[in-house]
Design a protein around this motif. Structure first.
Motif: not given
Length: 124
Positions: A37, A39, A88-91
């Motif tokens: 991933r 971010p 913080e998993d946004t990616a």
């Protein structure tokens, strides 16, 4: 070789998404596969890997216990079940294929294919 990701989208903190990746035109049942991933504003990073048979998996520390990687070789598909999602998993998430059957090929970024990526956005 096309790797097509699906299942991304927007979800609230604490929610779940299940990413899928289908490989077309070729079978990858002898190869490790996984997910990376990127971010926003950061470097691309390893997320999870599964060996050729699905019997061995490996995760980055920050997703252990929340994400589960699996594969269905009959369908030439891998999955990433993501639970308890955090901001913080946004990616952008990328499906990848390792150079060999052991998951270390994915973990060490020794890849032979990567998908176009799919956006995952976690918000309050």
């Amino acid at each position: 070789v096309p790797l097509v990701e699906s299942g991304g989208g927007s979800v609230a903190v604490g929610g779940s998404l299940n990413l899928s990746c289908v490989a077309s035109g070729r079978t990858f049942s002898s190869y490790s596969m996984g997910w990376f991933r990127q971010p926003p504003g950061k470097e691309r990073e390893f997320v999870a890997a599964v060996n050729y048979s699905g019997g061995s998996t490996y995760y980055r520390d920050s997703v252990k216990g929340r994400f589960t990687i699996s594969r269905d070789n009959a369908k030439n598909t891998i999955y990433l079940q993501m639970n308890s999602l955090k901001l913080e998993d946004t990616a952008v998430y990328y499906c990848v294929v390792g150079r060999g059957g052991n998951s270390h090929y994915v973990r060490t970024d020794d890849l032979i294919a990567s998908g176009q990526g799919i956006q995952v956005t976690v918000s309050l």
